[in-house]
Design a protein around this motif. Structure first.
Motif, PDB file in Angstrom:
ATOM      1  N   TYR A  26      53.126  74.265 -25.228  1.00  0.00           N
ATOM      2  CA  TYR A  26      54.158  74.533 -26.235  1.00  0.00           C
ATOM      3  C   TYR A  26      53.536  74.630 -27.631  1.00  0.00           C
ATOM      4  O   TYR A  26      53.665  73.719 -28.444  1.00  0.00           O
ATOM      5  CB  TYR A  26      55.216  73.439 -26.181  1.00  0.00           C
ATOM      6  N   ASN A  27      52.874  75.756 -27.896  1.00  0.00           N
ATOM      7  CA  ASN A  27      52.260  75.980 -29.197  1.00  0.00           C
ATOM      8  C   ASN A  27      53.121  76.842 -30.114  1.00  0.00           C
ATOM      9  O   ASN A  27      52.714  77.130 -31.235  1.00  0.00           O
ATOM     10  CB  ASN A  27      50.901  76.670 -29.040  1.00  0.00           C
ATOM     11  N   GLN A  28      54.284  77.283 -29.645  1.00  0.00           N
ATOM     12  CA  GLN A  28      55.124  78.133 -30.478  1.00  0.00           C
ATOM     13  C   GLN A  28      55.500  77.389 -31.764  1.00  0.00           C
ATOM     14  O   GLN A  28      55.800  76.195 -31.736  1.00  0.00           O
ATOM     15  CB  GLN A  28      56.394  78.558 -29.729  1.00  0.00           C
ATOM     16  N   PRO A  29      55.504  78.105 -32.906  1.00  0.00           N
ATOM     17  CA  PRO A  29      55.720  77.419 -34.190  1.00  0.00           C
ATOM     18  C   PRO A  29      57.067  76.728 -34.304  1.00  0.00           C
ATOM     19  O   PRO A  29      57.182  75.750 -35.042  1.00  0.00           O
ATOM     20  CB  PRO A  29      55.571  78.554 -35.217  1.00  0.00           C
ATOM     21  N   TRP A  30      58.094  77.209 -33.597  1.00  0.00           N
ATOM     22  CA  TRP A  30      59.407  76.565 -33.733  1.00  0.00           C
ATOM     23  C   TRP A  30      59.476  75.189 -33.072  1.00  0.00           C
ATOM     24  O   TRP A  30      60.463  74.485 -33.204  1.00  0.00           O
ATOM     25  CB  TRP A  30      60.503  77.475 -33.187  1.00  0.00           C
TER      26      TRP A  30
END
Length: 280
Positions: A26-30
């Motif tokens: 889970y590296n997504q910015p959100w």
């Protein structure tokens, strides 16, 4: 890219090729939370503004073998400390930064703190200091000429009608802006436009010369406008563009000590655009 702290975001965006690697975690910015999300967005916007700088550095690497990301022994071979500087590097000709380090060494010459505008003379060892909403130090070599694009969310979102030129005056310097269609391999066949830009600075004046573009590529704009931004400048006594007084067009920001001057390539692409600023 390691995105779970400001340092990782800083390092991730200041590489030749940055990617979030969201396919396996889970590296997504959100997912980052409010503070890290704002830092991520700042660096993402900065990266897109600097695309013409990185793209030109990539062209240089392909032509000469000089890498975009440069170890310190390569850029400062005469500095006795270079061999020990494992956590810092140059990115292209202009930027010096470091990753996950508490100290930074600036080689001989003039350097400008990109975040604050403070001028530092090397060689010198520094403790890493930077604003709370940044992830690391960032210095610009004196004499640098850095091309920029306007803000955008993705390449091609807006037409590139004006190229920004961030100039950090120091003696004589030069930069070549490389442009191509950005999508095909036509550059291998010479479908490239080159713009040579030189700067000559003294205590009394600065002369910036933007040569006409040489070469062409599919979809190249017929004309090219520039927004020249001279950093660390006092209010000038006189500004001219191509020998003509430009008193109405230029502006000076006292808070940032930045002088902005518009310029434009000649329609026939035969004569350079020359911006001259005089302080005495």
């Amino acid at each position: 890219m390691q995105v779970w702290n400001p340092e990782g975001i800083h390092f991730g965006f200041f590489q030749p090729w940055c990617q979030i690697l969201s396919w396996h975690q889970y590296n997504q910015p959100w997912f980052l939370g409010d503070r890290l999300l704002e830092i991520f967005k700042f660096y993402a916007r900065l990266r897109y503004r600097l695309i013409p700088y990185f793209y030109s550095a990539a062209h240089t690497a392909a032509r000469t073998g000089m890498p975009v990301m440069r170890a310190m022994p390569l850029v400062a071979p005469d500095d006795p400390k270079s061999d020990e500087l494992l956590y810092q590097y140059m990115l292209g000709d202009a930027f010096l930064t470091c990753a996950f380090s508490k100290t930074l060494h600036l080689p001989k010459g003039m350097w400008v703190d990109y975040w604050t505008g403070k001028i530092v003379k090397g060689p010198v060892d520094l403790q890493c200091e930077y604003p709370q909403d940044r992830g690391g130090p960032l210095f610009v070599r004196g004499g640098a000429i850095i091309p920029t694009w306007p803000d955008m969310q993705y390449v091609g979102q807006v037409p590139i009608e004006t190229i920004g030129l961030d100039v950090y005056p120091s003696g004589g310097s030069a930069f070549t802006l490389y442009e191509d269609d950005g999508t095909t391999l036509a550059y291998r066949e010479g479908r490239v436009a080159e713009t040579r830009i030189t700067s000559v600075a003294t205590n009394r004046a600065l002369t910036l010369t933007i040569q006409p573009r040489v070469g062409s590529y599919e979809g190249m704009p017929t004309t090219r406008k520039f927004e020249v931004r001279i950093h660390g400048a006092a209010r000038p006594r006189r500004v001219t563009v191509n020998g003509r007084d430009a008193s109405v067009a230029w502006s000076w920001d006292a808070a940032t000590r930045t002088l902005s001057v518009p310029a434009q390539e000649g329609a026939a692409r035969k004569k350079p655009a020359v911006v001259r600023c005089e302080w005495a």
